[in-house]
Structures are given as structure tokens and as C-alpha cells.
Motif scaffolding. Structure first.
Motif, PDB file in Angstrom:
ATOM      1  N   VAL A  37       0.836  -1.203   0.000  1.00 39.74           N
ATOM      2  CA  VAL A  37       0.000   0.000   0.000  1.00 39.74           C
ATOM      3  C   VAL A  37       0.874   1.256   0.000  1.00 39.74           C
TER       4      VAL A  37
ATOM      5  N   PHE B  43      -3.075   5.017   2.323  1.00 34.86           N
ATOM      6  CA  PHE B  43      -3.666   3.949   3.125  1.00 34.86           C
ATOM      7  C   PHE B  43      -3.888   4.403   4.566  1.00 34.86           C
TER       8      PHE B  43
ATOM      9  N   ALA C 139      -7.444   2.933   5.716  1.00 34.99           N
ATOM     10  CA  ALA C 139      -7.290   1.597   6.302  1.00 34.99           C
ATOM     11  C   ALA C 139      -8.528   1.179   7.087  1.00 34.99           C
TER      12      ALA C 139
ATOM     13  N   ARG D 242      -7.685   2.005  12.054  1.00 35.86           N
ATOM     14  CA  ARG D 242      -6.799   3.145  12.271  1.00 35.86           C
ATOM     15  C   ARG D 242      -6.763   3.446  13.756  1.00 35.86           C
TER      16      ARG D 242
ATOM     17  N   ARG E 160       5.899   1.806   5.441  1.00 28.41           N
ATOM     18  CA  ARG E 160       5.018   0.673   5.183  1.00 28.41           C
ATOM     19  C   ARG E 160       5.752  -0.601   5.563  1.00 28.41           C
TER      20      ARG E 160
ATOM     21  N   ALA F 105      -1.756  -5.586   5.516  1.00 36.53           N
ATOM     22  CA  ALA F 105      -1.164  -4.300   5.129  1.00 36.53           C
ATOM     23  C   ALA F 105      -1.001  -3.465   6.393  1.00 36.53           C
ATOM     24  N   LEU F 106       0.087  -2.689   6.441  1.00 35.05           N
ATOM     25  CA  LEU F 106       0.356  -1.889   7.634  1.00 35.05           C
ATOM     26  C   LEU F 106       1.209  -0.684   7.262  1.00 35.05           C
TER      27      LEU F 106
ATOM     28  N   ALA G 181      -2.094   2.296  10.898  1.00 39.61           N
ATOM     29  CA  ALA G 181      -3.143   1.966   9.935  1.00 39.61           C
ATOM     30  C   ALA G 181      -2.915   0.547   9.430  1.00 39.61           C
ATOM     31  N   ALA G 182      -3.938  -0.302   9.562  1.00 32.97           N
ATOM     32  CA  ALA G 182      -3.730  -1.714   9.248  1.00 32.97           C
ATOM     33  C   ALA G 182      -4.947  -2.353   8.590  1.00 32.97           C
ATOM     34  N   ASP G 183      -4.686  -3.456   7.914  1.00 33.06           N
ATOM     35  CA  ASP G 183      -5.720  -4.344   7.408  1.00 33.06           C
ATOM     36  C   ASP G 183      -5.240  -5.755   7.683  1.00 33.06           C
TER      37      ASP G 183
ATOM     38  N   ARG H  76      -7.897  -8.031  13.172  1.00 38.21           N
ATOM     39  CA  ARG H  76      -8.560  -6.753  13.445  1.00 38.21           C
ATOM     40  C   ARG H  76      -9.159  -6.744  14.847  1.00 38.21           C
TER      41      ARG H  76
END
Length: 157
Positions: free
Chosen positions: A8, A12, A16, A19, A89, A100-101, A121-123, A129
Motif C-alpha cells: 500500500v 492507506f 485503512a 486506524r 510501510r 497491510a500496515l 493503519a492496518a488491514d 482486526r
């Protein structure tokens, strides 16, 4: 085992799914804080107690980070705009469930000091999560402690 994450970009941070945003005012000037974040990468071990190893890679375009407990990150610097923004990232990690982070540090002058805002910020998977939501308080405490330590360190310089 290290896994490659989704590559990302800086936007992002705003988009995200998860967050976590923390902020604290410290007495050090933004230029000092930026140098500690972006230029003295090995110094992170002196003020962020969760970090056991920090080193610049790729001529300063990346970082290798190791945390207490064995989590490892290989990162790419996305923004290093002195003295306002430092962001990176995570490209590979051994942390489970993350897809993703990006972490962003925004520095704003406030009086003679700096307002430091850290956005995580993450996915990831649903369990990731969920756990990240539970970890919010601990991450906030780690951030506050790190800012207190960084402020003390910079006051001695």
C-alpha cells in the motif's frame, strides 16, 4: 515465517479498515523529534522500549525493526518530510493475520514543543482486526511511554 504484505501507499493511512491514532505533546522541537524518528533509526531502542533492534536498510530507504517477543518487520519509507511527517510501510513480517500496515508520525509545532501524532493503519484477517482493537490501550500506553522517554532523551542533548 516472514510473509509479504500488500504494498500500500501513504494514502492507506486515511483509508485503512483499522486506524489507531495517538497524540501527545512533548517539549522537544519538531526538528529534534524528526531527527530521532527518521535519521537516528538505531536510536529507537533507547526510547521505544518495545523496539529491540532498529536499523536503516537500502541506504536509508527502508528499515529493519525487531520487537520484544520476536515480531520482525522489514519496511519501506513512504514519507520523510522534515520536520513534519515520517511514514513507513511494512513489507514483510512474521506477525500473523496482518495484510497491510502503514505507520505515520505527524509533527506539529505547539508552543516551543511538538504535538506528535502516531497513526497505526492496518488491514488483516478478522481475528487480527479484533485483536488489534483489544490492543489499542496497550499501544496507547507504549506510545505515551515512548514519547516520555524520547522527550527526556532529547532534553539531555
Amino acid at each position: 515465517m516472514a510473509r509479504r504484505l500488500r504494498p500500500v501507499e501513504i494514502d492507506f493511512v486515511r483509508a485503512a479498515p483499522v486506524r489507531l491514532v495517538f497524540a501527545r505533546q512533548i517539549s522537544a522541537a519538531p526538528e529534534q523529534v524528526f531527527r530521532a524518528l527518521a535519521e537516528d533509526v538505531p536510536g529507537w531502542t533507547r526510547w521505544f522500549s518495545a523496539v529491540t533492534l532498529a536499523r536503516a536498510t537500502d541506504g536509508g530507504a527502508g528499515r529493519e525493526i525487531r520487537l520484544r517477543g520476536g515480531t520482525r518487520f522489514e519496511e519501506t519509507i513512504l514519507a520523510a518530510k522534515a520536520p513534519e511527517v515520517y511514514a513507513y510501510r511494512v513489507d514483510t513480517t512474521n506477525a500473523p493475520g496482518v495484510r497491510a500496515l502503514v505507520e505515520e508520525w505527524c509533527l506539529t509545532p505547539q508552543g516551543t514543543g511538538t504535538r506528535v501524532q502516531w497513526t497505526f493503519a492496518a488491514d488483516g484477517t478478522a481475528p487480527f482486526r479484533f485483536v488489534l482493537g483489544l490492543a489499542r490501550a496497550g499501544l496507547g500506553r507504549a506510545f505515551r511511554d515512548a514519547m516520555t522517554s524520547l522527550d527526556r532523551l532529547l532534553a539531555r542533548r
